[in-house]
Scaffold this active site. Sequence first.
Site, PDB file in Angstrom:
ATOM      1  N   SER A  79       0.838  -1.209   0.000  1.00  0.00           N
ATOM      2  CA  SER A  79       0.000   0.000   0.000  1.00  0.00           C
ATOM      3  C   SER A  79       0.865   1.248   0.000  1.00  0.00           C
ATOM      4  O   SER A  79       1.991   1.243   0.506  1.00  0.00           O
ATOM      5  CB  SER A  79      -0.892   0.014   1.236  1.00  0.00           C
ATOM      6  OG  SER A  79      -1.693  -1.143   1.274  1.00  0.00           O
TER       7      SER A  79
HETATM    8  N1  SAH Z   1      -0.308  -4.125   4.173  1.00  0.00           N
HETATM    9  C1  SAH Z   1       0.129  -4.845   3.005  1.00  0.00           C
HETATM   10  C2  SAH Z   1      -1.012  -4.870   2.021  1.00  0.00           C
HETATM   11  C3  SAH Z   1      -0.909  -5.926   1.032  1.00  0.00           C
HETATM   12  S1  SAH Z   1      -2.303  -6.043  -0.059  1.00  0.00           S
HETATM   13  C4  SAH Z   1       1.349  -4.142   2.420  1.00  0.00           C
HETATM   14  O1  SAH Z   1       1.386  -2.920   2.465  1.00  0.00           O
HETATM   15  O2  SAH Z   1       2.245  -4.798   1.889  1.00  0.00           O
HETATM   16  C5  SAH Z   1      -3.380  -7.121   0.833  1.00  0.00           C
HETATM   17  C6  SAH Z   1      -2.882  -8.518   1.064  1.00  0.00           C
HETATM   18  O3  SAH Z   1      -4.000  -9.248   1.595  1.00  0.00           O
HETATM   19  C7  SAH Z   1      -2.447  -9.271  -0.183  1.00  0.00           C
HETATM   20  O4  SAH Z   1      -1.143  -9.725  -0.003  1.00  0.00           O
HETATM   21  C8  SAH Z   1      -3.431 -10.437  -0.273  1.00  0.00           C
HETATM   22  O5  SAH Z   1      -2.866 -11.626  -0.771  1.00  0.00           O
HETATM   23  C9  SAH Z   1      -3.882 -10.586   1.167  1.00  0.00           C
HETATM   24  N2  SAH Z   1      -5.155 -11.262   1.359  1.00  0.00           N
HETATM   25  C10 SAH Z   1      -6.288 -11.151   0.634  1.00  0.00           C
HETATM   26  N3  SAH Z   1      -7.258 -11.943   1.147  1.00  0.00           N
HETATM   27  C11 SAH Z   1      -6.721 -12.563   2.237  1.00  0.00           C
HETATM   28  C12 SAH Z   1      -7.210 -13.499   3.196  1.00  0.00           C
HETATM   29  N4  SAH Z   1      -8.459 -13.972   3.145  1.00  0.00           N
HETATM   30  N5  SAH Z   1      -6.387 -13.906   4.174  1.00  0.00           N
HETATM   31  C13 SAH Z   1      -5.105 -13.465   4.239  1.00  0.00           C
HETATM   32  N6  SAH Z   1      -4.584 -12.588   3.360  1.00  0.00           N
HETATM   33  C14 SAH Z   1      -5.373 -12.130   2.374  1.00  0.00           C
END
Ligand code: SAH
Length: 219
Positions: free
Chosen positions: A65
Amino acid sequence: MTDDSRQRDRRERMVASLLRNGAVRDPRVVAALGKVPRHRFVAPNLIRDAYGRHALPIGEGQTISQPSVVARMTELLEVRDTDVVLEIGTGSGYQTAILAELARRVYSLERFPSLARRAIARMRELNVLNVKIQDFDGSGGWPEMAPFDRVLVTAGAPALPAPLATQLAPGGRMVIPEGSREEQSLAVYELDAGGNLRRTDAGPAAFVPLVGDYGWESG
Ligand code: SAH
């Protein structure tokens, strides 16, 4: 200028810009953003852009993000140093490391094993010890580790997953993007001592979808 001092310089400019834009105010959050080396959470070819204003690809079609979003989510969560936090959506692990600076203990779930593995390695390299990351669908929370003082969902949900509310401690607080696959609004839930859940709306957001039993179907 050494590489380290160049990155520190970029990081300081990122924090100054977040302060100017009003994305962040809480001094503890400001300190955490100034400390965690964001450039260590992106691929080597993206290091130059690590402190820019944009989300960046991290593999598996997911993104780290943008700094303003991490700042805002963290600010809304109001983490105290005694808190046990659940994060759903580890991704790069950057937000996880910020939470680890602020909380007593952080549990974080990522559905892609490759991303979870990389995030675990980064925590080890950076000597972040109060974090436990696992790779399974976190849309139902992590019942074995509950209750949590704070829950942060960093992927967009169609609605509040019912199990998450039951894993919140009395006085607990949760921040979660709710809405369609493309756009959401940031919901803040607070559980009072009497067990009542209160929802406030903290404005628009656009996250990748929360995919799982209590989220969206994959694809
Ligand atoms: N805070 C992180 C955001 C990553 S995007 C950063 O800044 O790097 C959101 C993440 O949520 C992705 O990696 C995606 O694979 C994960 N995600 C989506 N659905 C999910 C679920 N049900 N359980 C665990 N992770 C999930």
